[in-house]
Design a protein around this motif. Structure first.
Motif, short mmCIF file in Angstrom:
data_model
loop_
_atom_site.label_atom_id
_atom_site.label_comp_id
_atom_site.label_asym_id
_atom_site.label_seq_id
_atom_site.Cartn_x
_atom_site.Cartn_y
_atom_site.Cartn_z
N LEU A 64 0.78 -1.26 -0.06
CA LEU A 64 0.13 -0.10 0.06
C LEU A 64 0.98 1.26 -0.01
O LEU A 64 1.91 1.39 0.88
N ARG A 65 0.62 2.31 -0.85
CA ARG A 65 1.42 3.51 -0.99
C ARG A 65 0.34 4.45 -0.84
O ARG A 65 -0.83 4.48 -1.57
N VAL A 66 0.31 5.43 0.34
CA VAL A 66 -0.46 6.59 0.20
C VAL A 66 -0.03 7.75 0.10
O VAL A 66 1.27 7.89 0.75
N ALA A 67 -0.26 8.71 -0.68
CA ALA A 67 0.55 10.01 -0.76
C ALA A 67 -0.17 11.24 -1.07
O ALA A 67 -1.44 11.04 -1.32
N ALA A 68 0.27 12.19 -0.66
CA ALA A 68 -0.51 13.65 -0.94
C ALA A 68 0.64 14.86 -1.13
O ALA A 68 1.64 14.72 -0.65
N LYS A 69 0.38 15.52 -2.20
CA LYS A 69 1.21 16.54 -2.49
C LYS A 69 0.80 18.00 -2.09
O LYS A 69 -0.66 18.15 -2.42
N ALA A 105 8.07 -1.75 1.70
CA ALA A 105 7.13 -1.81 3.13
C ALA A 105 5.75 -2.21 2.70
O ALA A 105 5.43 -2.22 1.55
N HIS A 106 5.33 -2.44 3.71
CA HIS A 106 3.72 -2.94 3.56
C HIS A 106 3.08 -1.65 3.20
O HIS A 106 2.19 -1.62 2.34
N ALA A 107 3.29 -0.55 4.12
CA ALA A 107 2.47 0.71 3.88
C ALA A 107 3.63 1.73 3.95
O ALA A 107 4.35 1.88 4.83
N TRP A 108 3.82 2.71 2.91
CA TRP A 108 4.48 3.52 2.42
C TRP A 108 3.55 4.79 2.41
O TRP A 108 2.93 4.91 1.60
N VAL A 109 3.87 5.95 3.57
CA VAL A 109 3.05 6.95 3.61
C VAL A 109 4.02 8.01 3.34
O VAL A 109 4.98 8.26 4.12
N ILE A 110 3.60 8.91 2.26
CA ILE A 110 4.76 9.79 1.41
C ILE A 110 3.90 11.23 1.15
O ILE A 110 2.81 11.02 0.61
N GLY A 111 4.81 12.20 1.19
CA GLY A 111 4.26 13.51 0.46
C GLY A 111 4.55 14.51 1.00
O GLY A 111 5.34 14.67 2.24
N THR A 112 4.15 15.76 0.57
CA THR A 112 4.54 17.02 0.96
C THR A 112 3.36 17.46 1.54
O THR A 112 3.02 18.74 1.91
#
Length: 195
Positions: A64-69, A105-112
């Motif tokens: 799972l990858r969750v992201a926000a810019k 990673a099982h879950a990667w939470v990423i972003g600006t």
């Protein structure tokens, strides 16, 4: 339902509101195209109200990858899921802590942007990182809640990298055989509760 991806594939949720995946098995074990080696099983980007529940996702670089810019926000909830075998998971190293060949990673939470992600009653099994949080830049604000989760055979159960503001709330969760935690080569078992 069962999602068995053909090359190339991922499940993407982008720019939506109140999107939900419930009761799916997303299986990346049969992927053979090297172009997808860094793709997640599920990718949610800039979604308000994303929910992943009662799902099993396995054999992806990231399940799972969750992201926000910035200036966008993401609100997500992961509940009653099994995220396992981030690949390649062959572990060719000579010791349990030599895991350079593990998936990410099982879950990667990423972003600006502004991210709020809850992990509830979820199992994270066999990967480099259970949850990796990567705020990018000083405008990033990431809030993670982990409750009643199980992390097993990960090098890092929870990992924070890069800059930005990150807050964690962890309760009633267990960490078993986390490789970066001594004693020799096996890791401590750790149970976190609040009360």
């Amino acid at each position: 339902g069962v999602i068995e991806p053909a090359d190339p594939f991922w499940c993407m949720v982008r720019g939506a509101s109140n999107a939900k995946l419930d009761g799916f098995i997303i299986d990346g074990e049969t992927l053979t195209n090297p172009r997808v080696s860094r793709w997640p099983g599920v990718y949610a980007n800039g979604v308000t109200g994303f929910e992943l529940s009662n799902c099993e996702i396995h054999h992806f670089h990231d399940e799972l990858r969750v992201a926000a810019k910035d200036p966008h926000a993401l609100r997500a909830r992961v509940s009653d899921c099994i995220l396992r075998d981030a690949w390649p998971i062959t572990d060719l190293g000579s010791t349990p802590i030599d895991d350079s060949d593990f998936g990410h990673a099982h879950a990667w939470v990423i972003g600006t942007g502004d991210l709020n992600v809850q992990f509830l009653r979820t199992t994270f099994l066999r990967a480099h990182d259970g949850i990796e949080v990567a705020p990018q830049g000083t405008m990033s604000n990431i809030d993670i809640t982990v409750s009643t989760c199980r992390f097993e055979e990960t090098e890092n159960g929870l990992e924070i990298v890069d800059s930005g503001l990150t807050s964690y709330s962890v309760d009633n969760s267990i960490f078993i055989k986390c490789h970066n935690i001594p004693p020799p080569f096996g890791g401590y078992d750790l149970s976190l509760t609040t009360g």
